[in-house]
Design a protein around this motif. Structure first.
Motif, short mmCIF file in Angstrom:
data_model
loop_
_atom_site.label_atom_id
_atom_site.label_comp_id
_atom_site.label_asym_id
_atom_site.label_seq_id
_atom_site.Cartn_x
_atom_site.Cartn_y
_atom_site.Cartn_z
N THR A 85 -2.92 -14.22 -64.80
CA THR A 85 -2.79 -13.46 -63.54
C THR A 85 -4.09 -13.51 -62.75
O THR A 85 -4.08 -13.74 -61.53
CB THR A 85 -2.42 -11.99 -63.83
N TRP A 86 -5.21 -13.29 -63.44
CA TRP A 86 -6.51 -13.31 -62.75
C TRP A 86 -6.80 -14.68 -62.15
O TRP A 86 -7.18 -14.79 -60.99
CB TRP A 86 -7.63 -12.94 -63.72
N GLU A 87 -6.62 -15.72 -62.96
CA GLU A 87 -6.96 -17.06 -62.51
C GLU A 87 -6.14 -17.47 -61.28
O GLU A 87 -6.63 -18.16 -60.39
CB GLU A 87 -6.76 -18.07 -63.64
N THR A 88 -4.89 -17.04 -61.23
CA THR A 88 -4.05 -17.31 -60.07
C THR A 88 -4.60 -16.62 -58.83
O THR A 88 -4.56 -17.17 -57.72
CB THR A 88 -2.60 -16.85 -60.32
N ALA A 89 -5.13 -15.41 -59.01
CA ALA A 89 -5.63 -14.63 -57.88
C ALA A 89 -6.86 -15.25 -57.23
O ALA A 89 -7.12 -15.02 -56.05
CB ALA A 89 -5.96 -13.21 -58.34
N TRP A 90 -7.63 -16.04 -57.99
CA TRP A 90 -8.86 -16.62 -57.41
C TRP A 90 -8.59 -17.86 -56.56
O TRP A 90 -9.48 -18.34 -55.87
CB TRP A 90 -9.86 -17.00 -58.51
N LEU A 91 -7.39 -18.39 -56.63
CA LEU A 91 -7.08 -19.63 -55.92
C LEU A 91 -7.15 -19.44 -54.40
O LEU A 91 -6.89 -18.34 -53.89
CB LEU A 91 -5.68 -20.13 -56.30
N PRO A 92 -7.50 -20.50 -53.67
CA PRO A 92 -7.55 -20.40 -52.20
C PRO A 92 -6.18 -20.04 -51.62
O PRO A 92 -5.15 -20.47 -52.13
CB PRO A 92 -7.97 -21.81 -51.77
N ALA A 93 -6.20 -19.26 -50.58
CA ALA A 93 -4.98 -18.90 -49.86
C ALA A 93 -5.13 -19.34 -48.41
O ALA A 93 -6.25 -19.34 -47.87
CB ALA A 93 -4.75 -17.39 -49.93
N PRO A 94 -4.04 -19.73 -47.77
CA PRO A 94 -4.13 -20.14 -46.35
C PRO A 94 -4.70 -19.01 -45.49
O PRO A 94 -4.42 -17.84 -45.73
CB PRO A 94 -2.67 -20.44 -45.97
N ILE A 95 -5.52 -19.38 -44.52
CA ILE A 95 -6.09 -18.39 -43.60
C ILE A 95 -5.47 -18.61 -42.23
O ILE A 95 -5.64 -19.67 -41.62
CB ILE A 95 -7.62 -18.53 -43.53
N GLU A 96 -4.72 -17.63 -41.80
CA GLU A 96 -3.99 -17.75 -40.54
C GLU A 96 -4.94 -17.96 -39.37
O GLU A 96 -5.95 -17.27 -39.23
CB GLU A 96 -3.17 -16.47 -40.31
N GLY A 97 -4.61 -18.98 -38.58
CA GLY A 97 -5.40 -19.25 -37.38
C GLY A 97 -6.52 -20.25 -37.59
O GLY A 97 -7.24 -20.58 -36.63
N ILE A 98 -6.71 -20.74 -38.81
CA ILE A 98 -7.77 -21.72 -39.07
C ILE A 98 -7.16 -22.97 -39.69
O ILE A 98 -6.74 -22.98 -40.86
CB ILE A 98 -8.86 -21.13 -39.98
N ALA A 99 -7.09 -24.03 -38.89
CA ALA A 99 -6.47 -25.27 -39.35
C ALA A 99 -7.46 -26.20 -40.04
O ALA A 99 -7.06 -27.03 -40.86
CB ALA A 99 -5.84 -26.00 -38.15
N ASP A 100 -8.73 -26.06 -39.72
CA ASP A 100 -9.77 -26.91 -40.32
C ASP A 100 -9.86 -26.60 -41.82
O ASP A 100 -10.26 -25.51 -42.22
CB ASP A 100 -11.11 -26.63 -39.64
#
Length: 200
Positions: A85-100
């Motif tokens: 559960t913890w390791e999944t939480a550290w993964l990058p998540a999409p940031i709305e409004g930033i395509a770069d």
């Protein structure tokens, strides 16, 4: 439910089961940061700020190494599920409004590091009578001290001029990351009988 680790043993040491679960969480969080800083490091430094990535990588690695050696470990069958559960939480998540993609990754890493360093205060869990010479006690205090120093780098980056055009997106990502880290930390502490509000 107590606001502190314990009850301490006759030598003022934190129970081994509590040490194990707290250390496992901290190793997961700081280990994830170390891995992600290592991945973000360029093969050759071309800008002054890149040296800070190198410093952060080594600090996070030192925290993991310290905990591995300072903790009195015991078997804990719940750690398999909890760690996943913890390791999944550290993964990058999409940031709305930033395509770069590279910018989004940098913001993800900075917000994750900010949330871990600002939101997790392990030394606040130690009762005043804790043995000041115990390696685990020393480790928690050292981690909190280092987190305060490391936090400054994230603050400078997140409030810097480079991210000014993306201020709303950065603020939203930071708030979401803080909420997720607080939830995980609270659940971890509650699983060992600790009232999480004491450490927030």
């Amino acid at each position: 439910m107590s606001g502190f680790l314990g009850p301490l043993d006759s030598d003022g040491r934190v129970p081994r089961q509590q040490q194990t679960r707290v250390a496992a969480f901290l190793i997961s969080a700081h280990g994830a940061l170390a891995r992600q800083f290592a991945f973000a490091l360029p093969a050759r430094f071309e800008a002054a700020w890149q040296t800070e990535l190198n410093a952060q990588f080594y600090r996070e690695s030192e925290i993991v190494s310290l905990l591995m050696r300072a903790t009195s470990w015991v078997p804990d069958i719940a750690l398999g599920y909890m760690t996943a559960t913890w390791e999944t939480a550290w993964l990058p998540a999409p940031i709305e409004g930033i395509a770069d993609r590279s910018l989004a990754q940098a913001i993800h890493l900075a917000t994750l590091a900010h949330a871990v360093h600002a939101g997790i205060r392990p030394a606040a869990l130690l009762p005043v009578e804790a043995n000041a010479q115990d390696p685990f006690v020393v480790a928690l205090r050292r981690i909190e001290f280092e987190s305060g120093r490391l936090l400054q780098a994230q603050i400078l980056y997140l409030k810097g001029a480079d991210l000014l055009p993306h201020r709303d997106a950065v603020s939203a990502a930071l708030e979401k990351r803080h909420a997720a880290i607080r939830k995980l930390w609270r659940e971890t502490l509650e699983s060992i009988g600790i009232e999480a509000s004491r450490s927030e």
